[in-house]
Write an enzyme that holds these catalytic residues in place. Structure first.
Site, PDB file in Angstrom:
ATOM      1  N   GLU A 157      53.380  59.077  59.689  1.00  0.00           N
ATOM      2  CA  GLU A 157      54.430  59.538  60.592  1.00  0.00           C
ATOM      3  C   GLU A 157      53.722  60.005  61.861  1.00  0.00           C
ATOM      4  O   GLU A 157      52.808  60.822  61.786  1.00  0.00           O
ATOM      5  CB  GLU A 157      55.178  60.694  59.928  1.00  0.00           C
ATOM      6  CG  GLU A 157      56.404  61.091  60.689  1.00  0.00           C
ATOM      7  CD  GLU A 157      57.143  62.262  60.046  1.00  0.00           C
ATOM      8  OE1 GLU A 157      56.911  62.548  58.857  1.00  0.00           O
ATOM      9  OE2 GLU A 157      57.927  62.892  60.764  1.00  0.00           O
ATOM     10  N   ARG A 182      47.270  63.861  46.173  1.00  0.00           N
ATOM     11  CA  ARG A 182      46.784  64.136  47.537  1.00  0.00           C
ATOM     12  C   ARG A 182      45.336  64.579  47.467  1.00  0.00           C
ATOM     13  O   ARG A 182      44.929  65.222  46.506  1.00  0.00           O
ATOM     14  CB  ARG A 182      47.551  65.321  48.158  1.00  0.00           C
ATOM     15  CG  ARG A 182      48.975  65.089  48.456  1.00  0.00           C
ATOM     16  CD  ARG A 182      49.548  66.363  49.076  1.00  0.00           C
ATOM     17  NE  ARG A 182      49.284  66.390  50.507  1.00  0.00           N
ATOM     18  CZ  ARG A 182      50.052  65.772  51.405  1.00  0.00           C
ATOM     19  NH1 ARG A 182      51.099  65.093  51.024  1.00  0.00           N
ATOM     20  NH2 ARG A 182      49.767  65.838  52.681  1.00  0.00           N
ATOM     21  N   LYS A 207      49.696  69.004  58.059  1.00  0.00           N
ATOM     22  CA  LYS A 207      49.854  68.722  59.490  1.00  0.00           C
ATOM     23  C   LYS A 207      50.506  69.892  60.218  1.00  0.00           C
ATOM     24  O   LYS A 207      50.200  70.164  61.366  1.00  0.00           O
ATOM     25  CB  LYS A 207      50.692  67.454  59.684  1.00  0.00           C
ATOM     26  CG  LYS A 207      49.825  66.212  59.776  1.00  0.00           C
ATOM     27  CD  LYS A 207      50.624  65.010  60.224  1.00  0.00           C
ATOM     28  CE  LYS A 207      51.464  64.472  59.093  1.00  0.00           C
ATOM     29  NZ  LYS A 207      52.151  63.223  59.414  1.00  0.00           N
TER      30      LYS A 207
HETATM   31  P1  ATP Z   1      54.000  65.436  56.491  1.00  0.00           P
HETATM   32  O1  ATP Z   1      54.959  65.357  55.343  1.00  0.00           O
HETATM   33  O2  ATP Z   1      53.538  66.802  56.859  1.00  0.00           O
HETATM   34  O3  ATP Z   1      54.394  64.597  57.646  1.00  0.00           O
HETATM   35  P2  ATP Z   1      52.461  63.456  55.206  1.00  0.00           P
HETATM   36  O4  ATP Z   1      51.410  63.722  54.234  1.00  0.00           O
HETATM   37  O5  ATP Z   1      53.695  62.821  54.720  1.00  0.00           O
HETATM   38  O6  ATP Z   1      52.674  64.818  55.926  1.00  0.00           O
HETATM   39  P3  ATP Z   1      52.144  61.122  56.786  1.00  0.00           P
HETATM   40  O7  ATP Z   1      51.661  60.946  58.166  1.00  0.00           O
HETATM   41  O8  ATP Z   1      53.553  60.741  56.514  1.00  0.00           O
HETATM   42  O9  ATP Z   1      51.905  62.641  56.409  1.00  0.00           O
HETATM   43  O10 ATP Z   1      51.176  60.410  55.776  1.00  0.00           O
HETATM   44  C1  ATP Z   1      50.898  59.026  55.825  1.00  0.00           C
HETATM   45  C2  ATP Z   1      50.342  58.600  54.521  1.00  0.00           C
HETATM   46  O11 ATP Z   1      49.168  59.330  54.206  1.00  0.00           O
HETATM   47  C3  ATP Z   1      51.328  58.846  53.400  1.00  0.00           C
HETATM   48  O12 ATP Z   1      51.358  57.711  52.556  1.00  0.00           O
HETATM   49  C4  ATP Z   1      50.773  60.036  52.681  1.00  0.00           C
HETATM   50  O13 ATP Z   1      51.092  59.994  51.332  1.00  0.00           O
HETATM   51  C5  ATP Z   1      49.266  59.898  52.929  1.00  0.00           C
HETATM   52  N1  ATP Z   1      48.625  61.202  52.907  1.00  0.00           N
HETATM   53  C6  ATP Z   1      48.899  62.251  53.701  1.00  0.00           C
HETATM   54  N2  ATP Z   1      48.158  63.317  53.371  1.00  0.00           N
HETATM   55  C7  ATP Z   1      47.374  62.939  52.333  1.00  0.00           C
HETATM   56  C8  ATP Z   1      46.379  63.587  51.534  1.00  0.00           C
HETATM   57  N3  ATP Z   1      46.049  64.868  51.723  1.00  0.00           N
HETATM   58  N4  ATP Z   1      45.781  62.876  50.561  1.00  0.00           N
HETATM   59  C9  ATP Z   1      46.111  61.598  50.359  1.00  0.00           C
HETATM   60  N5  ATP Z   1      47.024  60.928  51.070  1.00  0.00           N
HETATM   61  C10 ATP Z   1      47.664  61.579  52.041  1.00  0.00           C
HETATM   62 MG    MG Z   2      55.268  61.712  55.488  1.00  0.00          MG
END
Ligand code: ATP
Ligand code: MG
Length: 564
Positions: A38, A267, A277
């Site tokens: 995102e 994660r 984030k």
């Molecule tokens: P938020 O919900 O705060 O926006 P998010 O983790 O959903 O955070 P995204 O930018 O949507 O952030 O994440 C993109 C991809 O990266 C998603 O598939 C997510 O599952 C993965 N991802 C994000 N953080 C982690 C993490 N700490 N470990 C592994 N994968 C992650």
């Molecule tokens: Mg997300």
């Protein structure tokens, strides 16, 4: 890279599953994954895990591929700046998606068509309750939901309302579109989930074309289906979304064998780092750090600026395997991968971070000898640099002790030491300032030791690094350390901001040997005996700035041992 995925570590069950599916000819033998960030922040070390996993999986089959898809369904928090940074950081990490760059916002029209279709088939309706009433009516784990009074609204009426919602005729919160599933379902996600809400916020790509935006659940699986994704890999918090993910795919008519398969993994959390984030954004907005790319940030941009190599981050992600349960990975594993790669790739040179002056009393004032020293003593083919020796030098304050213990092998009155690669010197006299601080070491050298060893073969144990005062290049050196002093910042009820490490940045004025003065932005070097450093983008000609990537050895481990 596919082989590395299975090599070390606790295994990769996602890769095992993909291999199994390929072997069984599922999805007609097709393999397609995606990385779906995102664009509401910068990529961090947790994302790196998901990137290495998804792009790595795609390599399990020669025809496999991984798409980059921006999950840009929420216009409020998203910005073009973030999307650009994400692409830049992904490329830096070593990944390429060619023409397969997609945006969930490109599917808005298709999603909308499907939504109208669901309404016509009695599978969705416009609900005009307030947000509060909808929450209340959904019930909870112990309490079944109750049907909305608008649930039996005629499809024609819902269609009319949805069109007017889209056109921007209603204020935010006036209506939502909901899937008509089951308000009594044990699965709370299936109690008539919201598909669209009204938002009058312009979108960074679609401008003000839309006044309704799809909810994540209504967008994600459908985007996967449009792109022909076979394995939709996501983190554990989406496990309870999976039944709804599958319900939507079935509802829009994706045949059973073609529905993307959601697979969840844990994660990545790394000690002393945060991967939220929201919290990272808070650090930036409240100026606890200098920006998203502050070298202390666990963002890829920050790590890049700190001097991390993409290879070391990828190696770390591969080695730790893929977990099914959340946990905290020891940061020393990441640091080990970093030191290992920097050790193998960084040229060596000398820099003095806390200089104290040395005068070699018995050396002519205009003496000058230029050594040609190897950039990598273990690999002569990497070339040499010119290092001038002169009468006045700098050495590290920490390499001198006026009244040392017996086993001190570095500089001290009367003890002979080697100036690395140059000659043997002995401190004869120590000069002090008014405050008692040592200001200068007056030494004598053995002119026959030019080159570094004594002609009579006498043993000299200590070696210190040094820089010619006459030729030294001044530089600002930023000594970075961990941003947090707690391994799990914010754990329990603690405010993570109270756990910021007050010593995470110390700035010093250093003296560099001339070769270091000609390095360019992002070049990585080892300052001999000190650590790994790289040139910061804020450097200007004549005003170099170096960042400490990491010390040669883990000083935190030493501290822990002392305490323990
Ligand atoms: P938020 O919900 O705060 O926006 P998010 O983790 O959903 O955070 P995204 O930018 O949507 O952030 O994440 C993109 C991809 O990266 C998603 O598939 C997510 O599952 C993965 N991802 C994000 N953080 C982690 C993490 N700490 N470990 C592994 N994968 C992650
Ligand atoms: Mg997300």
């Amino acid at each position: 890279m596919s082989d590395e995925l299975e090599s070390d570590g606790p295994g990769n069950f996602v890769a095992d599953k993909v291999r199994e599916d390929l072997a069984q000819g599922k999805f007609g033998g097709r393999l397609r994954t995606r990385f779906p960030p995102e664009p509401n922040g910068y990529l961090h070390i947790g994302h790196a895990k998901a990137i290495v996993l998804n792009f790595g999986l795609a390599e399990l089959d020669p025809a496999g591929r991984c798409n980059l898809r921006f999950d840009d369904t929420n216009p409020s928090a998203e910005e073009a700046e973030f999307a650009e940074a994400i692409e830049r950081d992904l490329r830096w990490l070593g990944y390429e998606w060619g023409e397969h760059l997609y945006f969930a916002s490109d599917y808005f029209e298709q999603l909308y068509d499907w939504a109208e279709d669901l309404i016509r088939r009695g599978l969705a309706y416009v609900d005009s309750q307030s947000g509060e009433q909808i929450r209340e009516g959904r019930g909870d784990f112990h309490r079944p939901g109750v049907n909305s009074p608008f649930r039996e609204r005629a499809p024609e009426e819902s269609l009319g309302l949805l069109r007017r919602m889209r056109a921007g005729e209603f204020p935010e919160g006036a209506h939502v579109l909901r899937a008509k599933i089951d308000m009594q379902s044990k699965d709370l996600k299936k109690r008539d989930p919201i598909m669209y809400r009204i938002l009058h916020t312009p979108h960074h790509r679609t401008g003000d074309a839309w006044h309704i935006y799809p909810i994540y659940d209504w967008a994600h699986g459908q985007s996967d289906a449009i792109e022909g994704i076979t394995h939709s890999v996501c983190t554990l918090e989406f496990q309870n979304h999976r039944p709804l993910y599958e319900w939507y795919l079935e509802a829009i008519g994706i045949p059973e064998g073609e529905r993307p398969q959601q697979v969840e993994f844990a994660r990545l959390n790394v000690g002393f780092m945060i991967t939220s984030k929201r919290k990272l954004a808070q650090l930036v907005e409240e100026k606890h750090v200098a920006g998203w790319d502050d070298p202390r940030m666990p963002t890829l941009a920050g790590m890049r600026r700190r001097g991390y190599t993409p290879e070391s981050i990828r190696a770390f992600c591969e080695r730790i395997g893929v977990a099914k349960r959340d946990g905290l990975v020891d940061v020393t594993l990441l640091e080990h991968a970093l030191r290992e790669h920097l050790n193998a790739t960084s040229p060596r040179a000398m820099a003095v971070l806390d200089p104290i002056e040395v005068v070699i009393d018995n050396m002519p004032e205009d003496f000058e000898h230029v050594f040609s020293l190897p950039l990598d003593p273990t690999d002569e083919t990497r070339g040499t640099r010119e290092v001038p020796l002169t009468q006045r030098l700098y050495v590290e304050r920490g390499d001198f002790m006026e009244d040392p213990p017996k086993k001190w092998w570095r500089l001290a009155p009367g003890r002979e030491v080697r100036l690395r690669g140059a000659c043997l010197v002995t401190v004869k006299r120590v000069e002090h300032g008014d405050d008692g601080e040592v200001t200068r070491l007056v030494c004598e050298w053995d002119p026959d030791s030019l080159g570094g060893s004594a002609p009579d073969g006498r043993k000299v144990r200590g070696t210190v690094h040094w820089v010619s005062a006459k030729h030294a290049v001044d530089a600002e050196v930023r000594l970075y350390d961990r941003l947090f002093s707690a391994e799990d910042p914010g754990a329990g009820d603690t405010d993570f901001l109270t756990q910021l490490n007050p010593d995470s940045l110390k700035v010093v004025s250093a003296k560099l040997e001339p070769w270091l003065g000609t390095r360019e932005v992002e070049e990585r070097v080892q300052f001999e005996r000190v650590g790994y450093f790289c040139v910061d983008p804020e450097s200007e000609p004549g005003a170099l700035v170096f960042n400490r990537t990491i010390a040669l050895r883990d000083s935190w481990a030493k501290l822990a041992k002392k305490k323990g």
